[in-house]
Design an enzyme around this catalytic site. Sequence first.
Site, mmCIF file in Angstrom:
data_model
loop_
_atom_site.group_PDB
_atom_site.id
_atom_site.type_symbol
_atom_site.label_atom_id
_atom_site.label_comp_id
_atom_site.label_asym_id
_atom_site.label_seq_id
_atom_site.Cartn_x
_atom_site.Cartn_y
_atom_site.Cartn_z
ATOM 1 N N ASP A 146 0.543 -17.627 -4.043
ATOM 2 C CA ASP A 146 1.330 -16.489 -4.904
ATOM 3 C C ASP A 146 0.323 -15.750 -5.752
ATOM 4 O O ASP A 146 0.121 -16.150 -6.915
ATOM 5 C CB ASP A 146 2.297 -17.371 -5.642
ATOM 6 C CG ASP A 146 2.975 -16.226 -6.587
ATOM 7 O OD1 ASP A 146 2.970 -14.979 -6.407
ATOM 8 O OD2 ASP A 146 3.610 -16.629 -7.563
ATOM 9 N N GLU A 152 1.737 -10.205 0.625
ATOM 10 C CA GLU A 152 2.238 -8.780 0.540
ATOM 11 C C GLU A 152 3.865 -8.689 0.868
ATOM 12 O O GLU A 152 4.300 -9.547 1.466
ATOM 13 C CB GLU A 152 1.409 -7.933 1.510
ATOM 14 C CG GLU A 152 1.629 -6.289 1.367
ATOM 15 C CD GLU A 152 0.378 -5.404 1.846
ATOM 16 O OE1 GLU A 152 -0.513 -6.093 2.813
ATOM 17 O OE2 GLU A 152 0.526 -4.340 1.677
ATOM 18 N N HIS A 186 1.423 -8.897 -3.224
ATOM 19 C CA HIS A 186 0.429 -7.901 -3.166
ATOM 20 C C HIS A 186 1.177 -6.618 -3.084
ATOM 21 O O HIS A 186 1.835 -6.118 -1.944
ATOM 22 C CB HIS A 186 -0.646 -8.207 -1.976
ATOM 23 C CG HIS A 186 -1.592 -7.353 -1.605
ATOM 24 N ND1 HIS A 186 -2.658 -7.355 -2.193
ATOM 25 C CD2 HIS A 186 -1.775 -6.106 -0.926
ATOM 26 C CE1 HIS A 186 -3.383 -6.457 -1.932
ATOM 27 N NE2 HIS A 186 -2.924 -5.481 -1.257
ATOM 28 N N ASP A 226 0.905 -1.361 0.023
ATOM 29 C CA ASP A 226 0.079 -0.080 -0.079
ATOM 30 C C ASP A 226 0.773 1.491 -0.028
ATOM 31 O O ASP A 226 1.920 1.147 0.190
ATOM 32 C CB ASP A 226 -0.962 -0.218 1.159
ATOM 33 C CG ASP A 226 -0.169 0.213 2.587
ATOM 34 O OD1 ASP A 226 0.812 -0.337 2.515
ATOM 35 O OD2 ASP A 226 -0.763 0.868 3.489
HETATM 36 O O1 G3I Z 1 -2.891 -9.504 18.868
HETATM 37 C C1 G3I Z 1 -3.721 -10.699 18.455
HETATM 38 C C2 G3I Z 1 -3.296 -11.794 19.385
HETATM 39 O O2 G3I Z 1 -3.750 -11.498 20.596
HETATM 40 C C3 G3I Z 1 -3.859 -13.026 18.758
HETATM 41 O O3 G3I Z 1 -3.608 -14.354 19.606
HETATM 42 C C4 G3I Z 1 -3.527 -13.402 17.418
HETATM 43 C C5 G3I Z 1 -4.170 -14.635 16.821
HETATM 44 O O4 G3I Z 1 -4.148 -14.395 15.340
HETATM 45 O O5 G3I Z 1 -3.903 -12.126 16.575
HETATM 46 C C6 G3I Z 1 -3.381 -11.137 17.271
HETATM 47 O O6 G3I Z 1 -3.560 -10.166 15.976
HETATM 48 C C7 G3I Z 1 -2.730 -9.985 14.821
HETATM 49 C C8 G3I Z 1 -2.220 -8.630 14.582
HETATM 50 O O7 G3I Z 1 -1.869 -8.552 13.462
HETATM 51 C C9 G3I Z 1 -1.187 -8.475 15.860
HETATM 52 O O8 G3I Z 1 -0.010 -9.465 15.629
HETATM 53 C C10 G3I Z 1 -3.938 -10.246 14.032
HETATM 54 O O9 G3I Z 1 -4.555 -11.529 13.933
HETATM 55 C C11 G3I Z 1 -3.418 -10.139 12.478
HETATM 56 O O10 G3I Z 1 -4.476 -9.885 11.471
HETATM 57 C C12 G3I Z 1 -2.495 -8.689 12.614
HETATM 58 O O11 G3I Z 1 -1.886 -8.742 11.287
HETATM 59 C C13 G3I Z 1 -1.386 -7.400 11.053
HETATM 60 C C14 G3I Z 1 -2.028 -6.819 9.624
HETATM 61 O O12 G3I Z 1 -1.578 -5.653 9.055
HETATM 62 C C15 G3I Z 1 -3.696 -6.719 9.848
HETATM 63 O O13 G3I Z 1 -3.733 -5.732 10.617
HETATM 64 C C16 G3I Z 1 0.022 -7.570 10.588
HETATM 65 O O14 G3I Z 1 0.644 -7.782 11.956
HETATM 66 C C17 G3I Z 1 0.655 -6.466 9.828
HETATM 67 O O15 G3I Z 1 1.808 -6.692 9.665
HETATM 68 C C18 G3I Z 1 -0.235 -5.818 8.777
HETATM 69 O O16 G3I Z 1 0.366 -4.522 8.259
HETATM 70 C C19 G3I Z 1 -0.104 -4.168 7.255
HETATM 71 C C20 G3I Z 1 -0.431 -2.959 7.422
HETATM 72 O O17 G3I Z 1 -1.746 -2.986 8.273
HETATM 73 C C21 G3I Z 1 -0.834 -2.090 6.135
HETATM 74 N N1 G3I Z 1 0.140 -1.928 5.141
HETATM 75 C C22 G3I Z 1 0.634 -3.539 5.017
HETATM 76 C C23 G3I Z 1 0.905 -4.357 6.000
HETATM 77 C C24 G3I Z 1 1.393 -5.601 5.739
HETATM 78 O O18 G3I Z 1 0.243 -6.404 5.470
HETATM 79 O O1 9MR Z 2 -4.145 -3.609 -0.156
HETATM 80 C C1 9MR Z 2 -4.420 -3.715 1.463
HETATM 81 C C2 9MR Z 2 -3.094 -3.923 2.224
HETATM 82 O O2 9MR Z 2 -2.036 -3.289 1.592
HETATM 83 C C3 9MR Z 2 -3.362 -4.343 3.463
HETATM 84 O O3 9MR Z 2 -2.026 -4.871 4.271
HETATM 85 C C4 9MR Z 2 -4.499 -5.261 3.780
HETATM 86 C C5 9MR Z 2 -4.661 -5.230 5.194
HETATM 87 O O4 9MR Z 2 -5.140 -4.151 5.944
HETATM 88 O O5 9MR Z 2 -5.556 -4.623 3.289
HETATM 89 C C6 9MR Z 2 -5.377 -4.613 1.704
HETATM 90 O O6 9MR Z 2 -6.858 -3.967 1.171
HETATM 91 C C7 9MR Z 2 -7.892 -4.750 0.979
HETATM 92 C C8 9MR Z 2 -8.776 -4.495 2.034
HETATM 93 O O7 9MR Z 2 -8.294 -4.651 3.366
HETATM 94 C C9 9MR Z 2 -9.987 -5.415 1.779
HETATM 95 N N1 9MR Z 2 -10.557 -5.404 0.591
HETATM 96 C C10 9MR Z 2 -9.299 -5.643 -0.461
HETATM 97 C C11 9MR Z 2 -8.289 -4.789 -0.282
HETATM 98 C C12 9MR Z 2 -7.084 -5.388 -1.237
HETATM 99 O O8 9MR Z 2 -7.481 -5.414 -2.502
#
Ligand code: G3I
Ligand code: 9MR
Length: 585
Positions: free
Chosen positions: A553, A562, A507, A194
């Site tokens: 993939d 991603e 991604h 993103d």
């Molecule tokens: O904190 C809970 C924990 O208590 C629980 O036991 C565990 C079980 O799955 O989940 C934990 O939460 C997770 C959280 O990360 C903290 O580690 C969520 O499930 C998980 O969905 C979440 O994932 C994060 C994701 O964003 C969604 O928010 C990733 O760590 C994080 O690297 C990712 O970051 C994104 C940015 O938001 C946007 N840019 C891209 C980036 C990479 O995808």
């Molecule tokens: O593209 C987004 C990615 O960079 C983020 O890590 C991810 C989780 O926050 O979300 C992606 O966006 C998606 C959105 O959350 C749900 N609809 C589809 C989007 C990607 O095509």
Amino acid sequence: MPTLTRGLVAVSAGLCLLTACQSELSQPRDDVTEGDANIQVNQLGFMPDAAKAAVVPANGADRFELIDIRSGQSVFSGTLSEGRAWEHSGERVRQADFSSFTRPGRYQVRVAGLAESPEFEVREDIYRALNDAAIKAYYFNRVSTELTPEYAGDYARPAGHPDTQVEVHRSAASEARPEGTVISSPKGWYDAGDYNKYIVNSGISTYTLLAAFEHFPEYYSGRDLTIPESGDAVPDLLDETMWNLEWMLTMQDPHDGGVYHKLTTKNFSGKIMPHEADKQRYVVAKGTAAALNYAAVMATASRVYAEYEEAFPGFSRQALKSAEAAWQWAQENPDVTYRNPEDIQTGEYGDDQLSDEFAWAAAELYITTGKDDYYRVMSAPELANSTPSWSDSKGLAWMSLAHHREQLTSAADRDLIESRVTGLADELHGEWQDSPQGVAMRAEDFVWGSNGVAMNNAMMLLQGYRLSGEEGYRDAAQALLDYVLGRNPTGFSYVTQYGSQTPQHIHHRPSEADEIEAPVPGFLAGGPHSGQQDADDCPVEYPSDKPARSYLDHWCSYATNEITINWNAPLVYVSGALQVMSERD
Ligand code: G3I
Ligand code: 9MR
């Protein structure tokens, strides 16, 4: 498997056939390798003196050979380890250890009844190009600048996001800067696939790159990454990190020292190029995690760039001053946790466990200033060590303290620092030894960004190795690098364009939206885990629910495919460290 246990399995399978568990038998069994499994090996290869192993699906064969690609001859043979099921893949595997084979060349592993492994090399400088590319990936994700063909080749693109007209969001409004105030906050790196910029995640990434430099300055001073600053008086790695540090400085409110959590659009953009994504951007809510993360990174940067005063006049002093101002803000605002405001849908990076951020900032400020008070407020005796992540930074405090242990004041407890670092390395080392796959990945490591966890585990093992010289720590770190470079049950080397089977559909908006078939090189894909949070957005099914095989993939899979700056950073650290430490031997 001991004979007795093997007998029991056979007996129970036999009983099953006679009774009602037919349906159980038709299910895939966890301890049996499925039909199409292949030999898994690091698809780049190894340095001559490294621990070297492939993972082989358990079939009838007991032996393996190394085939020299040039001559077609077998040059080494050995016995496979006992077959055992790896719980994270459900596959029964055996290890082919050829560490004692050190002759440079190009090889593949052969086992009767299986297809030959991907080819790999044994070579002194095997990780140099990978390490360069993993750093160059940051250049490819630079915000506010054109990527020209001279540096970006086919991946040249117009400048995206000038970020000179960013609005203060309602959640970030203050008296001096009310809602709608326009500020300039250019540069930095896109976080991931993103186009937003998040302090907490960019902080750990920048720190990890700075640590790579701090630990191996000679190596990085000699690298040429072909970026616009190449050839100046500053090592290219530090030119690259400066691109993000300059942005980070603009995220501090000069009126109170507080730091905005992120700079973002309200929603994620579509699959478009950076220059086409022109929606209004905002700085959103100040928070304690952002302030502390910022303080830690600026304190680190202050000492690293002190050597480069001529190139960046005043920067080192300015960084420390702003680190202290952010620290002060966090003291006065110790529990401002971040949650997305209602109208902001982009990445949250929310964290309500802040004690580790306090400790990390205190540790870096202590190391840089030598002021004992910072060490005291770290509460070191109560602070555990753990694998770092964007939400858990205490491991970074221990890593920095360990590196600087000879220069610390007498306030610091060096024995404690050493035991924290080797304690975590021991735990991971034990995991590696016990793992049928030969990889230090615990059940809790298979989360969103599991490949980043793998590299952070390796980085922590290498801290143990740097302290103790214990070879097993280095070998366990090597195995983790092998894992992300192909010694895993998906058959992918997870780094774009580095390996014989690499992700093609990460991604990553620029990779998806440009007209070029191959993705931007040098990026580590997030990796497998069972969360499958994107399943509803995916037109194809995941191949498995098993954590180590639950990977797609496909562009749709933002949860496994991603790329991000925080997963690439430990890849940089580990590939560089393994290269350098072996060159030193
Ligand atoms: O904190 C809970 C924990 O208590 C629980 O036991 C565990 C079980 O799955 O989940 C934990 O939460 C997770 C959280 O990360 C903290 O580690 C969520 O499930 C998980 O969905 C979440 O994932 C994060 C994701 O964003 C969604 O928010 C990733 O760590 C994080 O690297 C990712 O970051 C994104 C940015 O938001 C946007 N840019 C891209 C980036 C990479 O995808
Ligand atoms: O593209 C987004 C990615 O960079 C983020 O890590 C991810 C989780 O926050 O979300 C992606 O966006 C998606 C959105 O959350 C749900 N609809 C589809 C989007 C990607 O095509």
